[in-house]
Design an enzyme around this catalytic site. Sequence first.
Site, mmCIF file in Angstrom:
data_model
loop_
_atom_site.group_PDB
_atom_site.id
_atom_site.type_symbol
_atom_site.label_atom_id
_atom_site.label_comp_id
_atom_site.label_asym_id
_atom_site.label_seq_id
_atom_site.Cartn_x
_atom_site.Cartn_y
_atom_site.Cartn_z
ATOM 1 N N PHE A 146 0.701 -1.148 -0.119
ATOM 2 C CA PHE A 146 0.108 0.024 0.084
ATOM 3 C C PHE A 146 0.833 1.386 -0.105
ATOM 4 O O PHE A 146 1.886 1.360 -0.858
ATOM 5 C CB PHE A 146 -1.084 0.146 1.121
ATOM 6 C CG PHE A 146 -1.951 -1.183 0.976
ATOM 7 C CD1 PHE A 146 -2.988 -1.063 -0.020
ATOM 8 C CD2 PHE A 146 -1.912 -2.556 1.586
ATOM 9 C CE1 PHE A 146 -3.913 -2.249 0.155
ATOM 10 C CE2 PHE A 146 -2.659 -3.460 1.272
ATOM 11 C CZ PHE A 146 -3.501 -3.509 0.718
ATOM 12 N N SER A 147 0.726 2.110 1.035
ATOM 13 C CA SER A 147 1.315 3.540 0.845
ATOM 14 C C SER A 147 2.842 3.430 1.144
ATOM 15 O O SER A 147 3.475 4.453 0.806
ATOM 16 C CB SER A 147 0.739 4.599 1.922
ATOM 17 O OG SER A 147 -0.382 4.843 1.431
ATOM 18 N N LEU A 148 3.462 2.360 1.345
ATOM 19 C CA LEU A 148 4.847 2.570 1.374
ATOM 20 C C LEU A 148 5.247 2.455 -0.010
ATOM 21 O O LEU A 148 6.570 2.950 -0.350
ATOM 22 C CB LEU A 148 5.594 0.860 1.875
ATOM 23 C CG LEU A 148 5.606 0.639 3.375
ATOM 24 C CD1 LEU A 148 4.488 1.062 4.007
ATOM 25 C CD2 LEU A 148 6.286 -0.638 3.773
#
Length: 346
Positions: free
Chosen positions: A59-61
């Site tokens: 995801f937002s990594l």
Amino acid sequence: MICDPAFEHVVEAFRDGVGKGGAALAIVADGRLVVDVWHGTRDEAGRLPWERDTAVNVFSLSKAVLATAAHLAAQRGQLDLDAAVTAYWPEFRTDTTVADLLAHRSGLPAIRRKLPAGSLYDWTAMTDALAAEEPWWPPGSRHGYHAVTFGWLVGEVLRRATGREPRELTAELGLSLGWPGPGEPAFVLPLEGAGIERLPAPIAVRAFANPADLIAPGVANTAAWRAAQIPAANGHATARALADLFGRIGNLLTPTLLAEATAPHSDGHDEVLAGPTRFGLGYMLPSGLRPYSPNPRAFGHTGAGGALVFADPDLGIALAYTPNRLITTPTGPDPRWTPITDAVYA
């Protein structure tokens, strides 16, 4: 598996906290891989064991890896972070800079008009919509988490500046946008806890749920999600690849560029998340909302459901945690991080 004896207590804390599903943990210390461990299962039924090369949607990594690609482009002279976005993207109507995009200050965390089904997977549809959107606040004046738009905004600037697709740039850094195969990534287990109904404001609902494809049940396990470029959210990687990247950033970027990239450019009330957040240029810094490290100089990113990557330049470590069991934690640390980071900093 790798476990330096000095980190045995960290690995024990990791294994104790995995619970249902599976996860991996990797730590690089002073340039050396000292922890590379995994535990649990990678499929929906809980029968297939997590393996050394099991990758998962982080995801937002993905944002932190895309930001690193942007800083490398700047170092090569392909991208000017202080330039107006229109220098690379003439159709873009908002008067803002590349640095503002990276620092979540451009005022474009969401699109007001309801987007049709399938827009999430259509690069041109999303970038055209963002190019035409009116900012939610005067660019540069405030900040708010560009949860999903970050990827198309920064990705389109990079595409035009370098002539290369974002997935090419991130693949060189160990993260795949979508899943090219062969094989299958870890199955993303259903989110535990309340989701969209807990978002604090209309802007947040639009940021996280427009296009509506974003909140379709099981979206992260679909072929459409894995085939698309959604650079803020659909990156797939192993913990080892992420820890390796963050362990090398000090060698990849010049000291001056790294200092600018990891300095606080946004600090305080977040217009989208309605809490205190801190951002460098593309990197999430520890904050009251996401206190992943006690060192304010640490930099990295958190991801939906519990994924985490960060580097602590003072401690000389980089750490990545990649679970497939998603837990909603609107504020504070993921309950699985705390024992791990407590052990690291003990």
